[in-house]
Scaffold this motif. Structure first.
Motif, PDB file in Angstrom:
ATOM      1  N   VAL A 120      66.801 -55.009  58.595  1.00 47.16           N
ATOM      2  CA  VAL A 120      67.655 -54.992  58.204  1.00 47.16           C
ATOM      3  C   VAL A 120      67.548 -54.287  56.804  1.00 47.16           C
ATOM      4  N   ALA A 121      66.100 -54.041  56.243  1.00 48.87           N
ATOM      5  CA  ALA A 121      65.256 -52.228  55.420  1.00 48.87           C
ATOM      6  C   ALA A 121      65.630 -51.670  56.474  1.00 48.87           C
ATOM      7  N   MET A 122      65.392 -51.623  57.370  1.00 54.58           N
ATOM      8  CA  MET A 122      65.086 -50.330  58.098  1.00 54.58           C
ATOM      9  C   MET A 122      66.484 -49.389  58.452  1.00 54.58           C
ATOM     10  N   TYR A 123      66.952 -50.246  58.845  1.00 53.16           N
ATOM     11  CA  TYR A 123      68.398 -49.885  58.541  1.00 53.16           C
ATOM     12  C   TYR A 123      69.178 -49.025  57.497  1.00 53.16           C
ATOM     13  N   GLU A 124      68.933 -49.563  55.877  1.00 51.64           N
ATOM     14  CA  GLU A 124      69.092 -49.446  54.866  1.00 51.64           C
ATOM     15  C   GLU A 124      68.315 -48.009  54.562  1.00 51.64           C
ATOM     16  N   PHE A 125      66.854 -47.897  54.743  1.00 50.44           N
ATOM     17  CA  PHE A 125      66.229 -47.532  54.188  1.00 50.44           C
ATOM     18  C   PHE A 125      66.253 -45.927  55.217  1.00 50.44           C
ATOM     19  N   CYS A 126      67.171 -45.924  57.083  1.00 48.07           N
ATOM     20  CA  CYS A 126      67.168 -44.626  57.228  1.00 48.07           C
ATOM     21  C   CYS A 126      68.405 -44.370  56.844  1.00 48.07           C
ATOM     22  N   ALA A 127      69.874 -44.729  56.539  1.00 50.84           N
ATOM     23  CA  ALA A 127      71.014 -44.535  56.040  1.00 50.84           C
ATOM     24  C   ALA A 127      70.444 -43.796  55.065  1.00 50.84           C
ATOM     25  N   GLU A 128      69.956 -44.097  53.506  1.00 46.57           N
ATOM     26  CA  GLU A 128      69.641 -43.247  52.419  1.00 46.57           C
ATOM     27  C   GLU A 128      68.928 -42.066  52.877  1.00 46.57           C
ATOM     28  N   ASN A 129      68.265 -42.223  54.023  1.00 50.25           N
ATOM     29  CA  ASN A 129      67.129 -41.257  53.753  1.00 50.25           C
ATOM     30  C   ASN A 129      67.211 -40.316  55.370  1.00 50.25           C
ATOM     31  N   ASN A 130      68.370 -40.349  55.956  1.00 44.85           N
ATOM     32  CA  ASN A 130      69.573 -38.980  57.279  1.00 44.85           C
ATOM     33  C   ASN A 130      67.869 -39.643  57.756  1.00 44.85           C
ATOM     34  N   ILE A 131      67.269 -40.303  57.766  1.00 44.98           N
ATOM     35  CA  ILE A 131      66.449 -40.532  59.618  1.00 44.98           C
ATOM     36  C   ILE A 131      67.815 -40.852  60.835  1.00 44.98           C
ATOM     37  N   ALA A 132      67.831 -39.977  61.430  1.00 44.62           N
ATOM     38  CA  ALA A 132      67.867 -40.640  62.626  1.00 44.62           C
ATOM     39  C   ALA A 132      67.934 -41.737  63.428  1.00 44.62           C
ATOM     40  N   HIS A 133      69.082 -42.378  63.287  1.00 46.59           N
ATOM     41  CA  HIS A 133      69.166 -43.559  63.638  1.00 46.59           C
ATOM     42  C   HIS A 133      70.342 -43.919  64.679  1.00 46.59           C
ATOM     43  N   ASP A 134      70.291 -45.024  65.585  1.00 43.49           N
ATOM     44  CA  ASP A 134      71.770 -45.962  65.833  1.00 43.49           C
ATOM     45  C   ASP A 134      71.311 -46.863  66.476  1.00 43.49           C
ATOM     46  N   ASN A 135      72.080 -47.863  65.417  1.00 44.03           N
ATOM     47  CA  ASN A 135      72.005 -49.772  66.326  1.00 44.03           C
ATOM     48  C   ASN A 135      72.998 -49.830  66.669  1.00 44.03           C
ATOM     49  N   CYS A 136      72.845 -49.388  68.605  1.00 42.26           N
ATOM     50  CA  CYS A 136      73.217 -49.554  69.761  1.00 42.26           C
ATOM     51  C   CYS A 136      73.480 -50.589  70.489  1.00 42.26           C
ATOM     52  N   GLY A 137      72.302 -51.658  69.966  1.00 43.27           N
ATOM     53  CA  GLY A 137      72.551 -53.037  70.746  1.00 43.27           C
ATOM     54  C   GLY A 137      71.167 -52.985  72.374  1.00 43.27           C
ATOM     55  N   LYS A 138      71.530 -54.022  72.227  1.00 37.71           N
ATOM     56  CA  LYS A 138      70.828 -53.697  74.051  1.00 37.71           C
ATOM     57  C   LYS A 138      70.922 -55.500  74.700  1.00 37.71           C
ATOM     58  N   VAL A 139      70.866 -55.397  75.759  1.00 43.39           N
ATOM     59  CA  VAL A 139      70.831 -56.298  77.189  1.00 43.39           C
ATOM     60  C   VAL A 139      69.923 -56.517  77.291  1.00 43.39           C
ATOM     61  N   ILE A 140      69.201 -57.716  77.074  1.00 48.12           N
ATOM     62  CA  ILE A 140      68.492 -58.342  77.782  1.00 48.12           C
ATOM     63  C   ILE A 140      68.428 -59.739  79.279  1.00 48.12           C
ATOM     64  N   VAL A 141      68.062 -58.415  80.577  1.00 52.81           N
ATOM     65  CA  VAL A 141      68.892 -59.017  81.702  1.00 52.81           C
ATOM     66  C   VAL A 141      67.482 -59.981  82.694  1.00 52.81           C
ATOM     67  N   ALA A 142      68.296 -61.304  82.952  1.00 55.83           N
ATOM     68  CA  ALA A 142      68.350 -61.927  84.373  1.00 55.83           C
ATOM     69  C   ALA A 142      67.993 -61.820  85.467  1.00 55.83           C
TER      70      ALA A 142
END
Ligand SMILES: Cc1cc2nc3c(=O)[nH]c(=O)nc-3n(C[C@H](O)[C@H](O)[C@H](O)COP(=O)(O)OP(=O)(O)OC[C@H]3O[C@@H](n4cnc5c(N)ncnc54)[C@H](O)[C@@H]3O)c2cc1C
Length: 401
Positions: A73-95
């Motif tokens: 949670v803190a990392m997403y906030e920090f990246c948004a505040e400091n203009n650091i490239a990031h993307d909360n894109c989600g993932k799949v874990i596949v069996a």
């Protein structure tokens, strides 16, 4: 520059920098970060997968679980505040096999227990809603996962430290330690650095730094190289975001997976091969000193007797691209031999205890006026802000700040 610093942090990776950033918020405290290499984030941090982990994998109540969830949670906030490239894109874990279904279900339960909301169980055909080219018999979609530029994060941490008056000194490998009265004297190629307190965040060298400071770490760092391939540009469309397998719960590694990178491109990997050098990024990297150290460690042979079959498989996959492709085809059946090319590697600092157990959780040992961070594997980059706060809190009490 003060003659004696209140605190010296050894190691300019993401954990050392996050800790220093947190401590730099305290007015009047003099602080120096000593980094061995000529730039920050030179080892684990600068060679990792760039994933912001959700917290789904970790045992509820563990340091990994708590710090990953809060740190994410803190990392997403920090990246948004400091203009650091990031993307909360989600993932799949596949069996991909029935045998994996109980472990997949356990992950869902762990994720829920760790407070993740919006996890979705997927049937085989539903996987395609997220990853049209992936195949499996069931999966979990994890919306909290993301990707980020961790080197950019470290640069931002460093800037905050310096603005607050802290010093960051590269080319400063700490090679010696002695006490002078109540102070510690650290030898570096740039001369002696004197401090009242120290924090060891030296990653792959953290056990050695602890011993140098007279502290028995009770474990040994074993290097595990993680090799990557990259999808050729014409095949980037095969992966939308992140596709992971169900991990083998006996190991602290997640299994080879696909990761879209925040700067473009798609990586496949990393595997986990025993490295013959702590900073051994190539198959040919060998250090006699490093090898002697682990071959004379009883824990190494106990680990080897437990996991020799898996290790042979990992070595084979390291040498054979065909075997690597085969492992990836379980997740992405369309993938062909020529669709991937060799890319970089990272080396994990994995702590091993004398019984041959690979330490799963973060491990921090304290001594008088010292804090030694001895096991900070994945997801320590994700969790760095939270771990940095926890270490700073320990330091405050231990150092009477
Ligand atoms: C292949 C791989 C993939 C990973 N993927 C992810 C991921 O996607 N997401 C995630 O959250 N985590 C991931 N991790 C884990 C994460 O990268 C690490 O947990 C994290 O970077 C650890 O940070 P650190 O500061 O402890 O170590 P490091 O980044 O290794 O920093 C330690 C620093 O100490 C310095 N040093 C060593 N000895 C001395 C000395 N004597 N004097 C001065 N300086 C010294 C080194 O030069 C180094 O810069 C991955 C790790 C690897 C290897």
């Amino acid at each position: 520059m003060p003659n004696t610093y209140d605190i010296a942090v050894i190691g300019g990776g993401i954990v050392g920098l996050a800790t220093a950033m947190e401590l730099s918020k305290r007015p009047g405290l003099s602080l120096i970060v000593l980094e061995a290499e000529d730039h920050l984030a030179a080892h684990q941090t600068g060679n990792n997968s760039g994933v912001i982990h959700s917290g789904i994998y970790y045992k509820p109540g563990s340091l990994k679980a708590k710090n990953c969830v809060a740190g994410r949670v803190a990392m997403y906030e920090f990246c948004a505040e400091n203009n650091i490239a990031h993307d909360n894109c989600g993932k799949v874990i596949v069996a991909t096999h029935e045998d994996e279904l109980p472990a997949l279900e356990r992950l869902f339960e762990r994720g829920t227990a760790n407070g993740l909301t919006g996890l979705r169980r997927l049937k085989g055909e539903e996987i395609k809603e997220y990853e049209p080219h992936a195949a499996g018999i069931a999966a979990i979609h994890v919306p909290q996962t993301g990707i980020v530029d961790y080197v950019g994060v470290c640069e931002a941490y460093a800037k905050i430290i310096q603005i607050a008056g802290g010093t960051i000194q590269t080319n400063s490998r700490v090679t010696g330690f002695h006490k002078s009265g109540s102070e510690f004297v650290l030898d570096t190629p740039q001369g002696e650095v004197t401090c009242r307190n120290l924090i060891n965040c030296a990653g792959l060298q953290s056990d050695r730094v602890a011993r140098m400071c007279g502290v028995d770490p009770g474990l040994q760092i074993i290097p595990f190289r993680g090799e990557y391939y990259e999808l050729v540009p014409e095949k980037h469309h095969l992966v939308k975001n992140l596709i992971y397998p169900v991990p083998d719960i006996r190991f602290p590694f997640l299994g080879v997976h696909f990761t879209r990178m925040v700067k473009g491109g798609v990586e496949a990997g990393p595997n986990a091969v025993l490295a013959f050098k702590r900073e051994g990024y190539k198959m040919s990297s060998i250090s006699i000193k490093d090898m002697l150290q682990f071959t004379f460690y009883i824990g190494f042979w106990r680990m080897a007797s437990k996991y020799w079959k898996t290790s042979i498989g990992e070595f084979y996959r390291s040498f054979s691209k065909a075997a690597f492709v085969k492992a990836l085809q379980r997740l992405l059946p369309e993938l062909q031999y020529d669709d991937i090319t060799r890319s970089g590697a990272g080396v994990r600092a994995q702590a091993l205890d004398p019984k041959g157990n690979l330490l799963d959780d973060f491990s921090i040992v304290q001594a008088e006026h010292m804090v030694h961070v001895l096991n900070a594997p994945s997801p320590a980059a994700t969790a760095s802000i939270s771990i940095g706060q926890a270490i700073a809190e320990m330091a405050s009490q231990n150092f009477n700040l």
